[in-house]
Motif scaffolding. Structure first.
Motif, PDB file in Angstrom:
ATOM      1  N   ILE A  39       0.837  -1.206   0.000  1.00  0.00           N
ATOM      2  CA  ILE A  39       0.000   0.000   0.000  1.00  0.00           C
ATOM      3  C   ILE A  39       0.866   1.247   0.000  1.00  0.00           C
ATOM      4  N   ALA A  40       1.952   1.233   0.747  1.00  0.00           N
ATOM      5  CA  ALA A  40       2.859   2.388   0.806  1.00  0.00           C
ATOM      6  C   ALA A  40       3.445   2.690  -0.571  1.00  0.00           C
ATOM      7  N   ILE A  41       3.816   1.644  -1.310  1.00  0.00           N
ATOM      8  CA  ILE A  41       4.352   1.840  -2.657  1.00  0.00           C
ATOM      9  C   ILE A  41       3.294   2.438  -3.573  1.00  0.00           C
ATOM     10  N   ALA A  42       2.093   1.859  -3.550  1.00  0.00           N
ATOM     11  CA  ALA A  42       1.012   2.354  -4.411  1.00  0.00           C
ATOM     12  C   ALA A  42       0.643   3.794  -4.065  1.00  0.00           C
ATOM     13  N   ASP A  43       0.613   4.120  -2.784  1.00  0.00           N
ATOM     14  CA  ASP A  43       0.291   5.488  -2.368  1.00  0.00           C
ATOM     15  C   ASP A  43       1.337   6.480  -2.850  1.00  0.00           C
ATOM     16  N   ALA A  44       2.601   6.087  -2.767  1.00  0.00           N
ATOM     17  CA  ALA A  44       3.696   6.998  -3.095  1.00  0.00           C
ATOM     18  C   ALA A  44       3.950   7.111  -4.590  1.00  0.00           C
ATOM     19  N   GLU A  45       3.815   5.986  -5.320  1.00  0.00           N
ATOM     20  CA  GLU A  45       4.239   5.966  -6.714  1.00  0.00           C
ATOM     21  C   GLU A  45       3.161   5.538  -7.701  1.00  0.00           C
ATOM     22  N   GLY A  46       2.020   5.118  -7.219  1.00  0.00           N
ATOM     23  CA  GLY A  46       0.960   4.682  -8.112  1.00  0.00           C
ATOM     24  C   GLY A  46       0.921   3.177  -8.261  1.00  0.00           C
ATOM     25  N   LEU A  47      -0.204   2.687  -8.753  1.00  0.00           N
ATOM     26  CA  LEU A  47      -0.414   1.248  -8.848  1.00  0.00           C
ATOM     27  C   LEU A  47       0.546   0.585  -9.830  1.00  0.00           C
ATOM     28  N   ASP A  48       0.901   1.281 -10.899  1.00  0.00           N
ATOM     29  CA  ASP A  48       1.807   0.695 -11.892  1.00  0.00           C
ATOM     30  C   ASP A  48       3.190   0.423 -11.309  1.00  0.00           C
ATOM     31  N   ALA A  49       3.561   1.168 -10.270  1.00  0.00           N
ATOM     32  CA  ALA A  49       4.886   0.985  -9.663  1.00  0.00           C
ATOM     33  C   ALA A  49       4.940  -0.212  -8.733  1.00  0.00           C
ATOM     34  N   LEU A  50       3.775  -0.750  -8.389  1.00  0.00           N
ATOM     35  CA  LEU A  50       3.737  -1.882  -7.465  1.00  0.00           C
ATOM     36  C   LEU A  50       3.998  -3.183  -8.222  1.00  0.00           C
ATOM     37  N   SER A  51       5.103  -3.813  -7.929  1.00  0.00           N
ATOM     38  CA  SER A  51       5.458  -5.109  -8.517  1.00  0.00           C
ATOM     39  C   SER A  51       6.069  -5.956  -7.417  1.00  0.00           C
ATOM     40  N   MET A  52       6.197  -7.232  -7.678  1.00  0.00           N
ATOM     41  CA  MET A  52       6.807  -8.120  -6.689  1.00  0.00           C
ATOM     42  C   MET A  52       8.255  -7.719  -6.436  1.00  0.00           C
ATOM     43  N   ARG A  53       8.948  -7.295  -7.482  1.00  0.00           N
ATOM     44  CA  ARG A  53      10.338  -6.867  -7.324  1.00  0.00           C
ATOM     45  C   ARG A  53      10.437  -5.610  -6.457  1.00  0.00           C
ATOM     46  N   ALA A  54       9.550  -4.621  -6.751  1.00  0.00           N
ATOM     47  CA  ALA A  54       9.563  -3.381  -5.970  1.00  0.00           C
ATOM     48  C   ALA A  54       9.180  -3.646  -4.516  1.00  0.00           C
ATOM     49  N   LEU A  55       8.234  -4.555  -4.321  1.00  0.00           N
ATOM     50  CA  LEU A  55       7.808  -4.886  -2.965  1.00  0.00           C
ATOM     51  C   LEU A  55       8.920  -5.577  -2.195  1.00  0.00           C
ATOM     52  N   ALA A  56       9.625  -6.489  -2.848  1.00  0.00           N
ATOM     53  CA  ALA A  56      10.741  -7.169  -2.194  1.00  0.00           C
ATOM     54  C   ALA A  56      11.810  -6.164  -1.800  1.00  0.00           C
TER      55      ALA A  56
END
Length: 254
Positions: A39-56
């Motif tokens: 959720i923090a990634i999506a809030d900061a950078e948008g849904l397109d930025a959320l990936s398994m790699r970015a989350l890891a």
């Protein structure tokens, strides 16, 4: 479980959590940590930025390690959506009248979308229902039990309210996004159009608009939302009164 459908696995995670580790290292993450980071990634950078790699990377773990908890982004989104639907109207809130509850629920929903505008990109037409979303629906429906509506009509009313909230917030979010994408300020944008609009109003072709007061377009988003919600609930209230009046006027069955 071998051959288990991805939706079934998502439901198991939502309702029962991670299964006990049979072998290998003890899990170092919780589902709550994973969901909050997503959720923090999506809030900061948008849904397109959320990936398994970015989350890891956000969790400071290897991508392959993350797959031990969540199989893919689709499964991750099932967990995320169930988490964000938990509103502030918690269990145990003192019972109140249906209108106040629906006003509170609608305001909470508006704040949820404003806090997480990427939610408007998600297709929720076939949701995977976990304890968060089911609990949210339970709280909403519990406020409607005294209305003279059928269960089917109550669900229709909930759908109607959600459509109003999402439509209103979508306008607000798109407006903010459009303002951010242009090299003009809001004032500069309208100053460029002003000479053309003034000429149009003076032409006599648009008499209704020309006669409007100068503050006609000055209503804020929250003020607009409140007015729309009031008018919608006023309509529900009139229908409730009409049905109750008709019920009292009907002769008793023999």
């Amino acid at each position: 479980m071998t051959g288990e459908h991805p939706v079934t696995r998502s439901l198991r995670l939502l309702w029962h959590g991670l299964p006990p580790a049979r072998k290998g290292p003890r899990p170092s993450l919780t589902l709550d940590q994973i969901v909050r980071a997503a959720i923090a990634i999506a809030d900061a950078e948008g849904l397109d930025a959320l990936s398994m790699r970015a989350l890891a990377r956000e969790l400071n773990v290897g991508t392959m390690s993350l797959y031990r908890y969540v199989q893919d982004k689709a499964e991750l989104m099932h967990l995320v959506l169930d988490h964000v639907t938990v509103r502030t109207v918690e269990d145990g809130t003192p019972a109140t009248d249906w209108r106040t509850m629906l006003e509170t629920i609608s305001q909470d929903a508006r704040q949820m979308y404003l806090a997480h505008p990427w939610l408007l990109q998600v297709n929720w037409s076939s949701p995977v229902l976990g304890p968060g979303s089911v609990g949210d629906l339970e709280r909403t429906l519990s406020s409607l039990t005294e209305l003279p509506f059928s269960d089917r009509e109550r669900i229709m009313l909930v759908t109607l309210l959600d459509a109003y909230v999402t439509g209103s917030v979508r306008q607000e979010v798109l407006f903010d996004q459009a303002s951010a994408l242009t090299d003009l300020t809001y004032e500069e944008f309208w100053e460029l159009q002003l000479p053309f609009l003034e000429a149009a109003m003076e032409s006599g072709r648009f008499p209704t608009m020309a006669a409007m007061s100068e503050d006609s377009f000055s209503g804020g988003w929250e003020e607009t939302f409140e007015l729309g919600l009031t008018l919608l609930l006023d309509g529900v209230e009139r229908e409730v009164a009409r049905r109750e009046s008709a019920s009292h006027a009907s002769p008793p069955n023999d």
